[in-house]
Motif scaffolding. Structure first.
Motif, PDB file in Angstrom:
ATOM      1  N   GLY A 215       3.955  57.553 -28.473  1.00 25.68           N
ATOM      2  CA  GLY A 215       5.031  58.442 -28.041  1.00 25.68           C
ATOM      3  C   GLY A 215       4.577  59.682 -27.307  1.00 25.68           C
ATOM      4  N   GLN A 216       3.320  59.738 -26.882  1.00 37.85           N
ATOM      5  CA  GLN A 216       2.836  60.926 -26.183  1.00 37.85           C
ATOM      6  C   GLN A 216       3.624  61.135 -24.891  1.00 37.85           C
ATOM      7  OE1 GLN A 216      -1.366  60.875 -25.638  1.00 37.85           O
ATOM      8  NE2 GLN A 216      -1.484  62.961 -24.867  1.00 37.85           N
ATOM      9  N   ASP A 217       4.084  62.355 -24.690  1.00 39.49           N
ATOM     10  CA  ASP A 217       4.962  62.641 -23.557  1.00 39.49           C
ATOM     11  C   ASP A 217       4.248  62.417 -22.233  1.00 39.49           C
ATOM     12  OD1 ASP A 217       7.564  63.725 -22.599  1.00 39.49           O
ATOM     13  OD2 ASP A 217       6.286  65.324 -21.816  1.00 39.49           O
ATOM     14  N   SER A 218       2.980  62.809 -22.134  1.00 43.13           N
ATOM     15  CA  SER A 218       2.252  62.634 -20.875  1.00 43.13           C
ATOM     16  C   SER A 218       2.086  61.158 -20.530  1.00 43.13           C
ATOM     17  CB  SER A 218       0.875  63.310 -20.972  1.00 43.13           C
ATOM     18  OG  SER A 218       0.116  62.757 -22.028  1.00 43.13           O
ATOM     19  N   THR A 219       1.894  60.315 -21.537  1.00 43.48           N
ATOM     20  CA  THR A 219       1.750  58.882 -21.274  1.00 43.48           C
ATOM     21  C   THR A 219       3.054  58.293 -20.766  1.00 43.48           C
ATOM     22  OG1 THR A 219       0.120  58.766 -23.069  1.00 43.48           O
ATOM     23  CG2 THR A 219       1.026  56.690 -22.273  1.00 43.48           C
ATOM     24  N   ARG A 220       4.159  58.675 -21.379  1.00 39.75           N
ATOM     25  CA  ARG A 220       5.459  58.156 -20.931  1.00 39.75           C
ATOM     26  C   ARG A 220       5.755  58.570 -19.494  1.00 39.75           C
ATOM     27  NH1 ARG A 220       9.551  59.427 -25.898  1.00 39.75           N
ATOM     28  NH2 ARG A 220       8.200  61.211 -26.231  1.00 39.75           N
ATOM     29  N   LYS A 221       5.486  59.816 -19.165  1.00 40.71           N
ATOM     30  CA  LYS A 221       5.741  60.285 -17.802  1.00 40.71           C
ATOM     31  C   LYS A 221       4.821  59.604 -16.799  1.00 40.71           C
ATOM     32  CE  LYS A 221       7.521  64.846 -19.115  1.00 40.71           C
ATOM     33  NZ  LYS A 221       7.284  66.319 -19.057  1.00 40.71           N
ATOM     34  N   ALA A 222       3.556  59.393 -17.183  1.00 40.17           N
ATOM     35  CA  ALA A 222       2.616  58.733 -16.275  1.00 40.17           C
ATOM     36  C   ALA A 222       3.037  57.300 -15.995  1.00 40.17           C
ATOM     37  CB  ALA A 222       1.207  58.762 -16.877  1.00 40.17           C
ATOM     38  N   ILE A 223       3.511  56.586 -17.011  1.00 38.60           N
ATOM     39  CA  ILE A 223       3.980  55.210 -16.807  1.00 38.60           C
ATOM     40  C   ILE A 223       5.203  55.195 -15.897  1.00 38.60           C
ATOM     41  CG2 ILE A 223       4.998  53.223 -17.981  1.00 38.60           C
ATOM     42  CD1 ILE A 223       3.232  53.852 -20.374  1.00 38.60           C
ATOM     43  N   ALA A 224       6.115  56.137 -16.102  1.00 39.81           N
ATOM     44  CA  ALA A 224       7.311  56.193 -15.257  1.00 39.81           C
ATOM     45  C   ALA A 224       6.964  56.461 -13.800  1.00 39.81           C
ATOM     46  CB  ALA A 224       8.261  57.253 -15.792  1.00 39.81           C
ATOM     47  N   CYS A 225       5.937  57.284 -13.566  1.00 40.94           N
ATOM     48  CA  CYS A 225       5.553  57.616 -12.181  1.00 40.94           C
ATOM     49  C   CYS A 225       4.714  56.519 -11.533  1.00 40.94           C
ATOM     50  CB  CYS A 225       4.782  58.935 -12.165  1.00 40.94           C
ATOM     51  SG  CYS A 225       5.743  60.380 -12.666  1.00 40.94           S
ATOM     52  N   ALA A 226       3.726  55.990 -12.271  1.00 44.70           N
ATOM     53  CA  ALA A 226       2.793  55.032 -11.682  1.00 44.70           C
ATOM     54  C   ALA A 226       3.343  53.616 -11.679  1.00 44.70           C
ATOM     55  CB  ALA A 226       1.461  55.068 -12.431  1.00 44.70           C
ATOM     56  N   LEU A 227       4.228  53.296 -12.621  1.00 41.21           N
ATOM     57  CA  LEU A 227       4.769  51.933 -12.727  1.00 41.21           C
ATOM     58  C   LEU A 227       6.295  51.975 -12.705  1.00 41.21           C
ATOM     59  CD1 LEU A 227       2.453  50.691 -15.630  1.00 41.21           C
ATOM     60  CD2 LEU A 227       2.046  50.476 -13.172  1.00 41.21           C
ATOM     61  N   PRO A 228       6.885  52.356 -11.594  1.00 40.60           N
ATOM     62  CA  PRO A 228       8.358  52.442 -11.551  1.00 40.60           C
ATOM     63  C   PRO A 228       8.993  51.080 -11.751  1.00 40.60           C
ATOM     64  CG  PRO A 228       7.403  52.639  -9.347  1.00 40.60           C
ATOM     65  CD  PRO A 228       6.260  52.675 -10.304  1.00 40.60           C
ATOM     66  N   GLY A 229      10.029  51.067 -12.586  1.00 40.31           N
ATOM     67  CA  GLY A 229      10.736  49.819 -12.858  1.00 40.31           C
ATOM     68  C   GLY A 229      10.128  48.971 -13.942  1.00 40.31           C
ATOM     69  N   VAL A 230       8.948  49.351 -14.450  1.00 42.20           N
ATOM     70  CA  VAL A 230       8.299  48.574 -15.513  1.00 42.20           C
ATOM     71  C   VAL A 230       8.781  49.104 -16.858  1.00 42.20           C
ATOM     72  CG1 VAL A 230       6.094  48.002 -16.604  1.00 42.20           C
ATOM     73  CG2 VAL A 230       6.276  48.089 -14.108  1.00 42.20           C
ATOM     74  N   PRO A 231       9.343  48.260 -17.715  1.00 40.70           N
ATOM     75  CA  PRO A 231       9.821  48.741 -19.023  1.00 40.70           C
ATOM     76  C   PRO A 231       8.661  49.224 -19.889  1.00 40.70           C
ATOM     77  CG  PRO A 231       9.927  46.342 -18.908  1.00 40.70           C
ATOM     78  CD  PRO A 231       9.603  46.820 -17.533  1.00 40.70           C
ATOM     79  N   ASN A 232       8.893  50.343 -20.562  1.00 40.69           N
ATOM     80  CA  ASN A 232       7.863  50.963 -21.405  1.00 40.69           C
ATOM     81  C   ASN A 232       8.301  50.885 -22.861  1.00 40.69           C
ATOM     82  OD1 ASN A 232       5.796  52.459 -22.485  1.00 40.69           O
ATOM     83  ND2 ASN A 232       6.618  54.427 -21.839  1.00 40.69           N
ATOM     84  N   GLN A 233       7.629  50.070 -23.636  1.00 40.99           N
ATOM     85  CA  GLN A 233       7.907  49.946 -25.062  1.00 40.99           C
ATOM     86  C   GLN A 233       7.147  51.024 -25.831  1.00 40.99           C
ATOM     87  OE1 GLN A 233       9.837  48.085 -27.027  1.00 40.99           O
ATOM     88  NE2 GLN A 233       8.954  48.842 -28.922  1.00 40.99           N
ATOM     89  N   GLN A 234       7.864  51.766 -26.685  1.00 41.07           N
ATOM     90  CA  GLN A 234       7.234  52.763 -27.543  1.00 41.07           C
ATOM     91  C   GLN A 234       6.850  52.097 -28.866  1.00 41.07           C
ATOM     92  OE1 GLN A 234       6.781  55.942 -26.257  1.00 41.07           O
ATOM     93  NE2 GLN A 234       7.620  54.948 -24.447  1.00 41.07           N
ATOM     94  N   GLY A 235       5.623  52.298 -29.308  1.00 38.01           N
ATOM     95  CA  GLY A 235       5.144  51.661 -30.523  1.00 38.01           C
ATOM     96  C   GLY A 235       5.951  52.084 -31.745  1.00 38.01           C
ATOM     97  N   HIS A 236       6.453  51.105 -32.490  1.00 35.64           N
ATOM     98  CA  HIS A 236       7.248  51.411 -33.682  1.00 35.64           C
ATOM     99  C   HIS A 236       6.420  52.123 -34.744  1.00 35.64           C
ATOM    100  CE1 HIS A 236      10.387  48.046 -32.683  1.00 35.64           C
ATOM    101  NE2 HIS A 236      10.423  49.073 -31.848  1.00 35.64           N
ATOM    102  N   PHE A 237       5.159  51.771 -34.850  1.00 40.64           N
ATOM    103  CA  PHE A 237       4.311  52.423 -35.844  1.00 40.64           C
ATOM    104  C   PHE A 237       4.182  53.915 -35.564  1.00 40.64           C
ATOM    105  CE2 PHE A 237       0.097  53.981 -37.055  1.00 40.64           C
ATOM    106  CZ  PHE A 237       0.122  53.754 -38.423  1.00 40.64           C
TER     107      PHE A 237
END
Length: 535
Positions: A215-237
């Motif tokens: 759930g790190q905020d920087s990782t989520r933002k980086a995925i949204a910018c570098a991989l547009p349109g790719v679904p990002n699953q957040q780890g349940h653990f």
């Protein structure tokens, strides 16, 4: 230690000649100008190599007089290295697959007749890690592996050996288990992770269908910018661990208070050890049960170690109550133990109801997200929304402010994770958690501990982690590959080693400052003053 014996004499001789006969730039016939000699130690022999060197005689050519060495030379050994690639492959297998220490590897090589110094084994390990990481990242190899599955699911995470050090960013494919890229970063910022993901995306021969991260905020933002349109699953653990943190802290506090009040168990056990009777043996067995309950720590978010301790101590106390009813009276040791447990349970009784009630909500959410009934994502989302609604109502009715705060924190964290909690239910390729990559980090520490004896991650992981983690996993995951190097690998190896050496120099500078801060700063001041002077 250094070698104390001279190098062994060559047992065989071999002459290598370049395959290229004409200059690739101008097409002129290459001239054989000279011969070079070097000795290579392999597992089977000590070979004296004679290398025929060719050069372009055309003065107008851009490669005029540049040497063309035999192409087969790089298939036997690295430039300026004494030992062959087969020795490097054996050293890497002994280290990463069989968990041998450096002295044990040295003994095995000596047993095979390889004359080598002990300190050279460490150098060969570094070279093996560099070459195996280079071979693992070969585009042709990845093309053959990934083209069969036609897609990849990226797992992104970082490993930081110590606080304040660099972060080892790792991108792994969940379907094949391959590490696609590992790189040391100064910090896991959005821009650093974005560059990492962009490099992976450009190198992949197949599309990226999903990504999973914590759930790190920087990782989520980086995925949204570098991989547009790719679904990002957040780890349940990671989600449950962060959401249930206040609840876990309350459980740990209650456990600490309970353990304070049963500290007399050890004294009773010592007293029973001095006696040799059946009653003393029963006291020792009950004491062992209490100590077992006290030392059974669980991991958050689902393992409520405090509640488990309270339940088990209650079971032991109830067992002593039954013994008292049936026997009429307890021996002195068991009587003291029963009084100790009862007092501890009674004095901490007020702490447990709130913890137990809060953990019921955590377990309920965990069961829903596990989704054993294989409900669709929309149904899981609706049920979780209903649970959160009832959780907010329970928080409003809670008589204790701490329970209201704990449940409010759970709801707040859930909102931040909400968009990425349900991607895994739409495709069987997407895992619910990022635990496989977390397991990779733990596996590397485990194997390193078995080989070196270090309990914590070694400082060298900061410097060489980008090749060491990849090399260790590849050796264990695909041992049949060995050291298959792509053609012309030497230039790529030199670039990789230059990057590692740059990080090693940075670590050297830090050690020099810690050793003598005054001298270190004085040299920097002199350099800064010189730079400020006019040219």
């Amino acid at each position: 230690m250094a070698r104390r014996r001279r190098r062994p004499r060559p047992t065989q001789a071999k002459t290598l000649t370049p395959v290229v006969a004409r200059c690739p730039e101008c097409g002129h016939l290459l001239w054989a100008t000279e011969s070079k000699h070097r000795t290579i130690t392999t597992l089977n022999a000590v070979t004296r190599l004679t290398l025929r060197i060719r050069r372009c005689p055309n003065p107008d050519c851009s490669r005029y007089h540049r040497p063309y060495r035999p192409e087969a030379e790089s298939l036997l050994a690295l430039p300026h290295h004494e030992f062959g690639l087969d020795v490097l492959a054996l050293v890497g297998r002994l280290r990463h697959a069989e968990h041998r220490s450096v002295p044990e590897i040295h003994q095995e090589l000596t047993r095979r007749g390889v004359a080598i110094a002990l300190r050279s084994v460490s150098n060969l390990l570094d070279r093996y890690d560099e070459l195996r990481a280079l071979a693992t990242a070969d585009r042709a190899r990845l093309q053959s592996l990934l083209s069969k599955q036609r897609r990849v699911v990226l797992a992104i995470d970082g490993l930081q050996p110590d606080v304040g050090h660099e972060v080892l960013g790792v991108v792994r494919d969940c379907l094949s288990g391959e590490i696609l890229l590992a790189r040391s970063l100064l910090a896991a910022t959005v821009e650093d992770l974005k560059a990492l993901l962009t490099e992976v995306r450009q190198a992949l021969p197949v599309p990226i269908v999903a990504a999973i991260s914590d759930g790190q905020d920087s990782t989520r933002k980086a995925i949204a910018c570098a991989l547009p349109g790719v679904p990002n699953q957040q780890g349940h653990f990671h989600y449950l661990r962060e959401a249930a943190r206040p609840i876990y802290e309350a459980d740990r506090h209650a456990k600490k208070e309970l353990k304070k009040r049963v500290r007399g168990v050890r004294a009773l056990a010592r007293q029973a050890e001095k006696e040799q009777s059946e009653q003393a043996e029963v006291v020792r067995d009950y004491g062992a049960a209490v100590r077992s309950a006290l030392t059974d720590d669980g991991r958050p978010p689902l393992a409520a170690s405090g509640l488990k301790l309270q339940e088990r101590l209650g079971q032991i106390a109830a067992s002593l109550d039954r013994v008292q009813v049936l026997a009429g009276a307890l021996p002195v040791g068991l009587k003291k133990l029963r009084q100790l447990l009862r007092r501890g349970l009674e004095e901490t009784a007020a702490l447990w109801p709130a913890v137990r009630a809060a953990y019921r909500w955590v377990k309920q959410v965990a069961r829903l997200l596990k989704n054993r009934a294989k409900r669709p994502a929309q149904e899981v989302r609706r049920r979780l929304s209903e649970i959160l609604r009832r959780m907010r109502q329970a928080a409003a009715r809670a008589p204790e402010a701490s329970v209201c705060e704990q449940l409010g924190h759970f709801v707040k964290v859930t909102k931040s994770y909400w968009p990425g909690l349900f991607r895994c239910y739409a495709s069987k390729d997407i895992p619910r958690t990022n635990n496989d990559l977390e397991h990779l980090f733990g596996s590397h520490r485990y194997h390193e501990r078995r080989a070196s004896g270090r309990r914590r991650a070694s400082p060298g992981l900061v410097v060489a982690g980008c090749v060491r983690v990849v090399s260790g996993l590849a050796t264990r995951l695909r041992p049949e590959e060995g050291l298959r190097l792509p053609p012309g690998y030497v230039e790529g190896w030199r670039q990789s080693r230059a990057g590692l050496e740059k990080r090693r120099e940075s670590r050297r500078q830090q050690r020099r400052f810690r050793r003598d801060p005054v001298t270190y700063l004085k040299k920097l001041e002199e350099l800064a003053v010189q730079l400020s002077l006019p040219p």
